[in-house]
Scaffold this active site. Structure first.
Site, short mmCIF file in Angstrom:
data_model
loop_
_atom_site.label_atom_id
_atom_site.label_comp_id
_atom_site.label_asym_id
_atom_site.label_seq_id
_atom_site.Cartn_x
_atom_site.Cartn_y
_atom_site.Cartn_z
N THR A 27 0.93 -1.12 0.00
CA THR A 27 0.00 0.00 0.00
C THR A 27 0.95 1.15 0.00
OG1 THR A 27 -1.74 -1.04 1.31
CG2 THR A 27 -1.54 1.33 1.52
N GLY A 81 -10.48 -2.28 2.95
CA GLY A 81 -9.46 -2.25 4.01
C GLY A 81 -9.44 -0.92 4.73
N ASP A 82 -8.33 -0.65 5.39
CA ASP A 82 -8.22 0.59 6.17
C ASP A 82 -7.85 1.81 5.31
OD1 ASP A 82 -5.74 -0.63 5.69
OD2 ASP A 82 -4.80 0.32 7.43
N GLY A 138 -0.46 -2.23 6.12
CA GLY A 138 -0.44 -3.45 6.91
C GLY A 138 -1.82 -4.06 7.06
N GLY A 172 -5.22 -4.23 7.62
CA GLY A 172 -6.24 -3.20 7.66
C GLY A 172 -7.30 -3.40 8.72
N1 ASP Z 1 -3.70 -1.89 4.66
C1 ASP Z 1 -4.02 -2.55 3.41
C2 ASP Z 1 -5.38 -3.21 3.53
O1 ASP Z 1 -5.72 -3.69 4.59
C3 ASP Z 1 -3.06 -3.60 3.02
C4 ASP Z 1 -1.60 -3.26 3.07
O2 ASP Z 1 -1.21 -2.19 3.53
O3 ASP Z 1 -0.79 -4.08 2.66
O4 ASP Z 1 -6.05 -3.27 2.53
#
Ligand code: ASP
Length: 352
Positions: free
Chosen positions: A202, A232-233, A254, A256
């Site tokens: 991300t 996601g977040d 990370g 989410g």
């Molecule tokens: N935070 C992102 C999600 O949960 C994924 C990532 O950062 O790798 O979609």
């Protein structure tokens, strides 16, 4: 040739990091992170964002607004077919369709815009900015977000590159030993797919200009092989991104779901407002993520530590910056006005 089940596969992916760490060196700190002060330009990004911080800095120096600058920065990664975690070329959902999430936030107006589960548009961050500027809403999803993008002249394109399709197909072929999809050699598949099953990628980019204007953007293709419609977040204001022009800006990458449940980026900015440095605020918010995750035993390894990775990035009004990750070994990008560099993030737990 033995096959493995979908459940086993996902568990293996999540547990990979767990297998390689040793022990809790808590609150590993990466030292001082001072920028050039209140009147300096600064751009901070996740570890994959060095091209973004470079671009954002160049644009701000030429007079661009920080929000336009960070969006132009992350567009480089969104449009890169070789980056399998953001925008065009992202690894798709479980049905082989790329669905993108993105958000933007602008300090001076405290305005925000976001899109989630957006298909067929390479640069969701630009659509998020239009949601902020050209609607009375903060978040558009799915079909509605796509129609909105098309109304603004965005072209629909197939976002699934050959590389991402091949990754998805291998995953599909190894889902189960009770279907009609046949897989090639298992060992090769596991080695190739592990990074995508863990998915991590991300891009978050935050910036401030010499007038103290703060802005941020977070954009992603989300978890590899997620359920269609999963958000996601990254597009959730307060979770994957938060900007308060009186205090600072924060963003995350990370796991989410853990971050949505703790409003992580909002927390980081709150901790900065209480006087903590960006790095301290990121670490403190990471502690909250870890503590809350400990209430869900399925998220913990045998030693009671989170089985997932997560990172926060932060920049305050004074131009100080910092980052913290759940586990050691992560980096973040920063252009402090003098130099574009990658620095080690602080961390809660040390990997072996
Ligand atoms: N935070 C992102 C999600 O949960 C994924 C990532 O950062 O790798 O979609």
């Amino acid at each position: 040739m033995s096959r493995f089940s979908r459940r086993g596969f996902i568990r293996t992916g999540l547990g990979m990091a767990a297998a390689s760490w040793l022990l809790p060196v808590k609150n590993g700190s990466a030292g001082s992170r001072s920028g050039g002060g209140e009147n300096a330009f600064c751009a901070v990004a996740s570890g994959n964002g060095s091209r973004a911080t470079e671009k954002a800095m160049n644009l701000m120096r030429r007079g661009s607004d920080p929000l336009d600058a960070v969006i132009a920065g992350v567009n480089i990664v969104e449009e890169d077919p070789d980056d399998a975690s953001v925008g065009y070329g992202g690894v798709p959902n479980e049905e082989g369709v790329v669905e993108l999430d993105a958000s933007v936030m602008y300090g001076p107006t405290h305005a925000a815009g976001a899109v989630a589960s957006l298909r067929n548009i390479k640069t969701p961050s630009r659509v998020a900015k239009l949601v902020m500027e050209r609607t009375g809403h903060a978040l558009l999803v799915g079909e509605g977000a796509l129609r909105f993008a098309k109304a603004h002249g965005f072209k629909e394109e197939d976002l699934l590159t050959e590389k991402a399709r091949a990754i998805w197909l291998k995953w599909k072929e190894t889902l189960s030993d009770r279907d009609f999809w046949l897989s090639p050699d298992e060992k090769t598949i596991m080695a190739e797919l592990r990074p995508y099953a863990e998915h991590y990628g991300t891009i978050n980019c935050l910036a401030k200009n010499s007038d103290g204007v703060l802005a941020g953007v977070t954009t992603t293709s989300g978890y590899a092989f997620k359920l269609p419609g999963r958000v996601g977040d990254s597009p959730i204001i307060g979770a994957g991104l938060y900007v308060d022009n009186a205090v600072g800006a924060a963003g995350s990458t990370g796991y989410g779901e853990a971050n949505i449940r703790t409003c992580g980026s909002f927390l980081v900015v709150q901790f900065m407002s209480q006087g903590r440095s960006p790095e301290e605020a990121c670490l403190k918010a990471m502690q909250v993520v870890a503590e809350k995750a400990s209430l869900l035993p399925g998220l913990l390894d045998a030693e009671g530590r989170p089985r997932f990775g997560h990172s926060f990035y932060a920049l305050n009004k004074k131009g100080d910056f910092g980052s913290a990750s759940m586990w050691s070994g992560h980096t973040f990008a920063v252009h402090d006005g003098t130099e574009n560099k990658r620095l080690e993030s602080a961390y809660l737990y040390k990997r072996k």
